[in-house]
Design an enzyme around this catalytic site. Structure first.
Site, PDB file in Angstrom:
ATOM      1  N   ARG A   1       0.882  -1.277  -0.071  1.00  0.00           N
ATOM      2  CA  ARG A   1       0.196   0.184  -0.276  1.00  0.00           C
ATOM      3  C   ARG A   1       0.772   1.246  -0.024  1.00  0.00           C
ATOM      4  O   ARG A   1       2.042   1.183   0.607  1.00  0.00           O
ATOM      5  CB  ARG A   1      -0.816  -0.153   1.245  1.00  0.00           C
ATOM      6  CG  ARG A   1      -1.850  -1.266   1.552  1.00  0.00           C
ATOM      7  CD  ARG A   1      -2.542  -1.095   2.632  1.00  0.00           C
ATOM      8  NE  ARG A   1      -3.618  -2.307   2.738  1.00  0.00           N
ATOM      9  CZ  ARG A   1      -3.337  -3.280   3.543  1.00  0.00           C
ATOM     10  NH1 ARG A   1      -2.204  -3.531   3.952  1.00  0.00           N
ATOM     11  NH2 ARG A   1      -4.091  -4.300   3.371  1.00  0.00           N
TER      12      ARG A   1
ATOM     13  N   LYS B   1      -1.989  -2.535   7.809  1.00  0.00           N
ATOM     14  CA  LYS B   1      -3.247  -1.922   8.579  1.00  0.00           C
ATOM     15  C   LYS B   1      -3.381  -2.654  10.051  1.00  0.00           C
ATOM     16  O   LYS B   1      -2.985  -3.932  10.367  1.00  0.00           O
ATOM     17  CB  LYS B   1      -4.396  -2.347   7.771  1.00  0.00           C
ATOM     18  CG  LYS B   1      -4.585  -1.303   6.772  1.00  0.00           C
ATOM     19  CD  LYS B   1      -5.888  -1.534   6.069  1.00  0.00           C
ATOM     20  CE  LYS B   1      -6.135  -0.643   4.830  1.00  0.00           C
ATOM     21  NZ  LYS B   1      -7.536  -0.730   4.387  1.00  0.00           N
TER      22      LYS B   1
ATOM     23  N   HIS C   1      -2.210   2.821  -5.973  1.00  0.00           N
ATOM     24  CA  HIS C   1      -2.803   1.740  -5.426  1.00  0.00           C
ATOM     25  C   HIS C   1      -3.106   0.556  -6.884  1.00  0.00           C
ATOM     26  O   HIS C   1      -2.997  -0.430  -6.415  1.00  0.00           O
ATOM     27  CB  HIS C   1      -4.106   2.143  -4.924  1.00  0.00           C
ATOM     28  CG  HIS C   1      -4.757   1.027  -3.986  1.00  0.00           C
ATOM     29  ND1 HIS C   1      -3.865   0.722  -2.779  1.00  0.00           N
ATOM     30  CD2 HIS C   1      -5.757   0.177  -4.174  1.00  0.00           C
ATOM     31  CE1 HIS C   1      -4.526  -0.246  -2.245  1.00  0.00           C
ATOM     32  NE2 HIS C   1      -5.606  -0.535  -2.892  1.00  0.00           N
TER      33      HIS C   1
ATOM     34  N   ARG D   1      -0.444  -1.911  -7.116  1.00  0.00           N
ATOM     35  CA  ARG D   1      -0.805  -2.844  -5.898  1.00  0.00           C
ATOM     36  C   ARG D   1      -1.719  -3.832  -6.624  1.00  0.00           C
ATOM     37  O   ARG D   1      -1.364  -4.961  -6.614  1.00  0.00           O
ATOM     38  CB  ARG D   1      -1.299  -2.444  -4.665  1.00  0.00           C
ATOM     39  CG  ARG D   1      -1.848  -3.457  -3.697  1.00  0.00           C
ATOM     40  CD  ARG D   1      -1.918  -2.608  -2.343  1.00  0.00           C
ATOM     41  NE  ARG D   1      -2.859  -3.470  -1.536  1.00  0.00           N
ATOM     42  CZ  ARG D   1      -2.448  -4.362  -0.508  1.00  0.00           C
ATOM     43  NH1 ARG D   1      -1.072  -4.481  -0.561  1.00  0.00           N
ATOM     44  NH2 ARG D   1      -3.113  -4.880   0.325  1.00  0.00           N
TER      45      ARG D   1
ATOM     46  N   HIS E   1      -3.822  -9.048   3.517  1.00  0.00           N
ATOM     47  CA  HIS E   1      -5.345  -8.924   3.711  1.00  0.00           C
ATOM     48  C   HIS E   1      -5.462  -9.836   4.941  1.00  0.00           C
ATOM     49  O   HIS E   1      -4.982 -10.935   4.866  1.00  0.00           O
ATOM     50  CB  HIS E   1      -5.984  -9.489   2.693  1.00  0.00           C
ATOM     51  CG  HIS E   1      -6.086  -8.417   1.419  1.00  0.00           C
ATOM     52  ND1 HIS E   1      -6.319  -8.681  -0.103  1.00  0.00           N
ATOM     53  CD2 HIS E   1      -5.834  -7.042   1.301  1.00  0.00           C
ATOM     54  CE1 HIS E   1      -6.372  -7.787  -0.747  1.00  0.00           C
ATOM     55  NE2 HIS E   1      -6.084  -6.704  -0.203  1.00  0.00           N
TER      56      HIS E   1
ATOM     57  N   TYR F   1      -9.497 -10.102  -7.009  1.00  0.00           N
ATOM     58  CA  TYR F   1      -8.653 -10.028  -8.102  1.00  0.00           C
ATOM     59  C   TYR F   1      -9.012 -11.472  -9.302  1.00  0.00           C
ATOM     60  O   TYR F   1      -8.336 -11.224 -10.153  1.00  0.00           O
ATOM     61  CB  TYR F   1      -7.320 -10.312  -7.672  1.00  0.00           C
ATOM     62  CG  TYR F   1      -6.867  -8.901  -6.849  1.00  0.00           C
ATOM     63  CD1 TYR F   1      -6.597  -7.868  -7.593  1.00  0.00           C
ATOM     64  CD2 TYR F   1      -6.813  -8.901  -5.261  1.00  0.00           C
ATOM     65  CE1 TYR F   1      -6.166  -6.601  -6.845  1.00  0.00           C
ATOM     66  CE2 TYR F   1      -6.524  -7.599  -5.007  1.00  0.00           C
ATOM     67  CZ  TYR F   1      -6.310  -6.661  -5.307  1.00  0.00           C
ATOM     68  OH  TYR F   1      -5.707  -5.629  -4.774  1.00  0.00           O
TER      69      TYR F   1
END
Length: 339
Positions: free
Chosen positions: A170, A194, A264, A267, A290, A299
């Site tokens: 990210r 995150k 992004h 990514r 994730h 994806y």
């Protein structure tokens, strides 16, 4: 004073306390807390028009939250943005409920708007190569023993873009890296993702080379006192999102890429190209950081044709096609040999 501090200062105490809890107790990133602060301030502004305020959270009703959502819809706001704002309010009121500041959650029963089915933007492989391949002049400048300012920042830009695509970080993760987080010779980088979750991400060979070249001249910027950021702006401070986006835009224009692309999108391209190359979904999930596999499954739409080809090539019931002889089937590559 930072933008987050400015916004927090204008919010009622219950909301400001919630944001402080997010940052210092939950460990949310400053970017996340700031996004929540902006959304909550927008809700507070809406409440003022109704004679209400988060200063008195027990007076907030579900109808007020629904009215806020409806007002966003009338403004033509994207459904994904509406959902994000409602998510911020849900987190706020759940926190107030835990603290017994309210007796009922006004967000209970308020649904997110139905989301449009969108696929992530991405570059194809040729476009990525155009973006990252350097000209002979650029390679010569990169090898210079005494690079000038433009050559130094070219090295920085290429290292950043190689990192975004080569490791799928990210933009907040890449810009949040400090010098000590990057050891190109080790072949990986330690990333704070995150929710304060750390992960180790491998580096491609071109990325290791680009990072090595940039770190060798980083101190020529020079950094402001005590600045440990891996990627520096021209004033010696940590590079920010807006500067990074501009770097990518300029490089994409030089590479002749017609569509607008964001950090992004690199990514997205990283994940898509891995899946197209045969990587399994769980591996890509780990590389992207994730927490939920459903986020990675976004994806898989690009693999429909590839999945069909693999199925037809590898499934036992498809090894013998009409008109094929046993000898022809035996001469086909086995699934094992195709990796």
């Amino acid at each position: 004073m930072s933008r987050l501090a400015d916004i927090t200062a204008s919010l009622p105490v219950p909301a400001a306390t919630f944001l402080a809890w997010m940052e210092f107790q939950k460990g949310a990133s400053e970017a996340t807390v700031e996004a929540y602060a902006v959304d909550i301030l927008e809700f507070e502004t809406y409440l003022h028009g109704m004679g209400a305020s988060l200063e008195r959270p027990s007076e907030i009703t579900r109808q007020m939250v629904q009215g806020f959502s409806a007002s966003l819809f009338r403004q033509g706001m994207a459904r994904s943005s509406m959902a994000r704002k409602l998510s911020a309010l849900r987190s706020l009121f759940r926190h107030l409920l835990r603290l017994h500041k309210i007796e009922t959650d006004p967000c209970a029963g308020v649904r997110n708007p139905k989301q449009d089915q969108r696929h992530p933007a991405m570059l194809n492989v040729d476009q990525v190569f155009s973006l990252l391949d350097e000209t002979a002049e650029e390679k010569h400048a990169a090898a210079s023993e005494t690079p000038d300012a433009s050559e130094i920042f070219h090295l920085r830009d290429m290292a950043l873009l190689e990192l975004l695509y080569g490791s799928g970080l990210r933009i907040s993760e890449a810009l949040g890296l400090d010098v000590n987080d990057i050891r190109p010779e080790s072949g990986h980088v330690q990333v704070m993702g995150k929710g304060g979750k750390e992960r180790i991400v491998p580096l491609s060979d071109p990325c290791m080379a680009a990072l090595t070249r940039w770190l060798a001249v980083r101190n020529d910027v020079p950094p402001v006192h005590g600045e440990r950021a891996a990627f520096l702006g021209r004033r010696g401070k940590r590079l920010d999102r807006r500067q990074a986006a501009r770097i990518l835009e300029e490089r994409a224009e030089e590479a002749g890429i017609p569509q607008h692309i964001s950090p992004h999108d690199l990514r997205h391209s990283f994940a898509t190209h891995l899946l197209e190359g045969g990587a399994d979904l769980r591996t890509v999930q780990m590389l992207l950081g994730h927490s939920d596999l459903a986020a990675t499954e976004l994806y898989t739409h690009v693999r429909s044709d590839i999945l069909e080809n693999v199925y037809r090539r590898c499934h036992p019931r498809n090894l013998f096609h009409a008109g094929d002889s046993v000898e022809e089937a035996d001469n086909n590559e086995s699934p094992q040999s195709q990796g």
